[in-house]
Structure formats: structure tokens, C-alpha cells
Design an enzyme around this catalytic site. Structure first.
Site, short mmCIF file in Angstrom:
data_model
loop_
_atom_site.label_atom_id
_atom_site.label_comp_id
_atom_site.label_asym_id
_atom_site.label_seq_id
_atom_site.Cartn_x
_atom_site.Cartn_y
_atom_site.Cartn_z
CE LYS A 112 -14.41 -91.57 -16.34
NZ LYS A 112 -14.72 -92.05 -17.65
CE LYS A 195 -8.53 -89.08 -18.90
NZ LYS A 195 -8.80 -90.15 -19.79
CE LYS A 198 -14.23 -89.70 -25.94
NZ LYS A 198 -13.90 -90.72 -24.92
N1 AQP Z 1 -5.91 -86.70 -22.41
C1 AQP Z 1 -5.50 -87.77 -23.07
N2 AQP Z 1 -4.22 -87.85 -23.55
C2 AQP Z 1 -3.80 -88.94 -24.24
N3 AQP Z 1 -4.61 -90.01 -24.50
C3 AQP Z 1 -5.88 -89.96 -24.05
N4 AQP Z 1 -6.92 -90.82 -24.14
C4 AQP Z 1 -8.00 -90.30 -23.51
N5 AQP Z 1 -7.70 -89.09 -23.01
C5 AQP Z 1 -6.39 -88.84 -23.31
C6 AQP Z 1 -6.86 -92.10 -24.84
O1 AQP Z 1 -7.89 -92.12 -25.79
C7 AQP Z 1 -8.36 -93.45 -25.95
C8 AQP Z 1 -9.86 -93.47 -25.88
O2 AQP Z 1 -10.29 -93.05 -24.59
P1 AQP Z 1 -11.79 -93.28 -24.13
O3 AQP Z 1 -12.68 -92.39 -24.85
O4 AQP Z 1 -12.14 -94.69 -24.32
O5 AQP Z 1 -11.85 -93.06 -22.60
P2 AQP Z 1 -11.15 -92.09 -21.64
O6 AQP Z 1 -9.73 -92.43 -21.48
O7 AQP Z 1 -11.95 -92.15 -20.41
O8 AQP Z 1 -11.29 -90.68 -22.40
P3 AQP Z 1 -11.91 -89.41 -21.81
O9 AQP Z 1 -11.81 -88.34 -22.81
O10 AQP Z 1 -11.34 -89.10 -20.48
O11 AQP Z 1 -13.44 -89.80 -21.72
P4 AQP Z 1 -14.42 -89.64 -20.51
O12 AQP Z 1 -14.28 -88.21 -20.07
O13 AQP Z 1 -15.77 -89.94 -21.10
O14 AQP Z 1 -14.00 -90.60 -19.48
C9 AQP Z 1 -7.70 -94.28 -24.85
O15 AQP Z 1 -6.62 -95.00 -25.40
C10 AQP Z 1 -7.17 -93.25 -23.89
O16 AQP Z 1 -6.00 -93.68 -23.24
#
Ligand code: AQP
Length: 333
Positions: A112, A195, A198
Site C-alpha cells: 500500500k 487479489k 475494494k
Molecule cells: N480477495 C479476497 N479473497 C478472500 N478474502 C478476502 N478478504 C479481502 N479480500 C479478499 C477478506 O475480507 C475480510 C475483510 O477485509 P478488509 O475489508 O478489512 O480489508 P482488505 O483485506 O484490505 O480488503 P480489500 O478489499 O483488499 O480492501 P482494500 O482494497 O480497501 O484494502 C478480511 O478477512 C480479508 O482477509
């Protein structure tokens, strides 16, 4: 007692990776075996710039999405992280004994912060300590997450272990990650090596839980694949990340093993498979989107669930924080 804690950031709408990797398991784990505490982690969202009005709206909508997915306020505690100040207070106490070297190892920070490392906020580096505090302020024993959070949970165990060692007592549990189900790491629809996230700029890279039937069909149709037909056996997916991702999503949504899916579609072109996958996604996700729309028509009801959840969470967290303060030598007058 087994106590589950897990959280999700209100940075955007919930996507299929969040749902299959985490939230669907949160729902299934509600029951007599565990006390379940689920949280919309709005303080984590602040590690990157947010529009205040959007953040408030997204926090409420994400809470409603969790309820629409099946988080039941009668079975689980559901609240927003900023409602319980003990998370931030414990985060500071744990930060004071977390070596920078441990944080510098975290791959999410490296991803990030990118090349702008010196300009990245302190919060982005400290994020895993706040995550450890989120869990430990409830003495959480189990944390259901997607695979991407494994490293942060290992750090949580290290922080808990070093606290216990320094103060010579078995105070914090060594939390167990629960990485469950067929789709622990859902990949981007545009690049099978990244992956689903969001924060990806392209909305075509992800399936949002609120996408309508036409959008789902379009996104799966445009999903990147290779020119070969689908293989008949799992080994044939090894060097084909995009194909593997779509088959994994199908298997997880249909709750059928991958080999059974490939026995049906092996030798077929992607077009028919993608169309069936879109139909399957509509069947599974449309009821969630409908329930979300119903809940969002009454935001005061969602707020009342969060208010109640916050009070129940504080009743657990505040005494644990006070014990930590006593152990660390903070005065109480
Ligand atoms: N691609 C994924 N596959 C499986 N599990 C996932 N999680 C996130 N992306 C995937 C799981 O979702 C839960 C919540 O995640 P989060 O929103 O707290 O943060 P993150 O992991 O950073 O999700 P994003 O979508 O990648 O958000 P951004 O882009 O804002 O950083 C967690 O249990 C995570 O493992």
C-alpha cells in the site's frame, strides 16, 4: 470460552472476496460453540484519505450488508470500531512494545505504501497493531479471515506472546486464524495474480454484492481468461490463474468441489461456463442485495443495532483494557 472477533473496512462496498473469504464464514460460525463479535473497522479505513460523509455512509451501509448476509444481532455483537474507544487505547499500549522491525516486515504495508514509503501515514504502518488491539481487547481466541490477513494474525500472536512474557503472566490468548472454505483468496477478474480488492481502480476487477444481474453477467463475460478450453482435472488449472479463479468462485458459490465442477465443464469453452457462473452469482447474491435495500430504507434501525452492539462490546472490552492498564503500571485514582 471460545470468542471470535473479526472486522471489515468500510472503504467501499463489500465484494465477493470479502464475502467468500470471510463474511460467509462469520455467518456460519454463529452458534453455541463461539461468542461472535463482528466489527466495521472505520478507524482502519482512516489509514488512507476518506471523505467524511462517504465514510459515515459506507460504515452504515456495510453494517447493513453484514446483516443482509446473515449476521444476526441476536446471535452476534455488531458495531463500528470507533464506538469502542478501548480499541485505540489498547493499540497505543501495544504500540509501545512492538518493534518497528516487526511492522517493516508486513507485506500489506509495502504494497500500500509502494514507492512513496516516506510519505505514507504512520497509521498505515501501525495498522497491524490496531488490528492486534481489536482482537486482544476482547481476548479473542479465533479470527476468521481471508488468506491475505494471515501475516497480520501471526503478528497479533507475537504481540500477545511478548506481552505475556514481559509481564510474566498468561494474560492474552494466542489467537488462532480460521482460514476456511473453498475461496480463501479470491483474485481480481482482470488479473488472476492479484487479489480481488475494494481499492482496485477498475470496478470490472471485482464483483460487488450489490451488482445487478446485467452487471454480473457483463463482469464475468469480460473477465480475463486464456484461449484454452476448461481442463477436466484440477491439475490442469495450476498454471492458469484466471481459469483457476473462476472455477474456485463457481465451486465456492455452488458449494460443490472443484473436481465435480470440472467433471461437468472440462473441455468446454469459457463462454458457456461464464454465463452459468453469472446465473449462479445472481441466484446467490440477489437475495442479499434485496435484503440490503430493505434495511437501508430504515437507517435508524441499523443505527439502533450498532448502538446496542457498541454497548455490548464496551461491556467486554473496557474491563480487559483496565486490567492491561493495571498490569502495565498506569495509575487508577
Ligand atoms: N480477495 C479476497 N479473497 C478472500 N478474502 C478476502 N478478504 C479481502 N479480500 C479478499 C477478506 O475480507 C475480510 C475483510 O477485509 P478488509 O475489508 O478489512 O480489508 P482488505 O483485506 O484490505 O480488503 P480489500 O478489499 O483488499 O480492501 P482494500 O482494497 O480497501 O484494502 C478480511 O478477512 C480479508 O482477509
Amino acid at each position: 470460552m471460545k470468542r471470535i472477533f473479526s472486522g471489515i473496512q468500510p472503504t467501499h462496498k463489500m465484494h465477493l472476496g470479502n464475502y467468500l473469504g470471510a463474511v460467509r464464514n462469520w455467518v456460519a460460525l454463529q452458534g453455541p460453540e463461539y461468542e461472535t463479535i463482528y466489527c466495521v473497522v472505520d478507524l482502519h479505513a482512516l489509514t488512507l484519505p476518506q471523505n467524511p460523509d462517504d465514510l459515515r455512509a459506507q460504515t452504515r451501509e456495510l453494517a447493513a450488508t453484514l446483516i443482509a448476509c446473515g449476521i444476526d444481532p441476536a446471535k452476534s455483537i455488531l458495531f463500528a470500531q470507533s464506538q469502542v474507544t478501548a480499541h485505540s487505547e489498547l493499540s497505543w499500549l501495544l504500540s509501545c512494545q512492538t518493534p518497528l522491525g516487526w511492522l517493516n516486515r508486513m507485506t500489506q504495508f509495502k504494497d500500500k505504501a509502494g514507492k512513496q514509503r516516506d510519505n505514507a501515514g504512520l497509521g498505515l504502518l501501525a495498522y497491524p497493531v490496531l488490528m492486534a488491539a481489536d482482537i486482544l481487547v476482547y481476548k479473542g481466541t479465533h479470527v476468521p479471515v481471508g488468506e491475505d490477513q494471515k501475516q497480520h494474525l501471526e503478528l497479533t500472536r507475537e504481540i500477545a506472546g511478548s506481552f505475556n512474557h514481559r509481564y510474566g503472566r498468561d494474560f492474552f490468548p494466542l489467537t488462532e486464524p480460521q482460514i476456511l472454505g473453498a475461496a480463501t483468496r479470491v483474485m481480481s477478474l482482470r488479473d488472476g495474480t492479484k487479489k480481488m480488492s475494494k481499492s482496485d481502480e477498475s470496478d470490472y476487477s471485482r464483483i460487488n454484492l450489490t451488482d445487478d444481474a446485467d452487471t454480473l453477467a457483463l463482469k464475468f463475460r469480460k473477465a480475463r481468461t486464456d484461449p484454452e478450453p476448461l481442463p477436466s482435472e484440477e491439475a490442469g488449472l495450476e498454471t492458469r490463474p484466471e481459469a483457476r479463479n473462476l472455477v474456485t468462485i463457481f465451486s465456492a458459490l455452488a458449494e460443490r468441489p472443484v473436481d465435480e465442477v470440472l467433471a461437468q465443464y472440462g473441455g468446454s469453452q469459457f463462454s458457456g461456463f461464464k454465463s452459468d457462473l453469472a446465473d449462479l452469482a445472481v441466484a446467490k447474491l440477489a437475495p442479499i442485495a434485496d435484503e440490503l435495500a430493505r434495511l437501508m430504507a430504515d437507517p435508524a434501525h441499523v443505527d439502533s443495532i450498532l448502538r446496542d452492539g457498541g454497548a455490548r462490546a464496551r461491556a467486554i472490552a473496557d474491563p480487559i483494557l483496565r486490567e492491561v492498564q493495571d498490569i502495565m503500571g498506569l495509575i487508577r485514582v
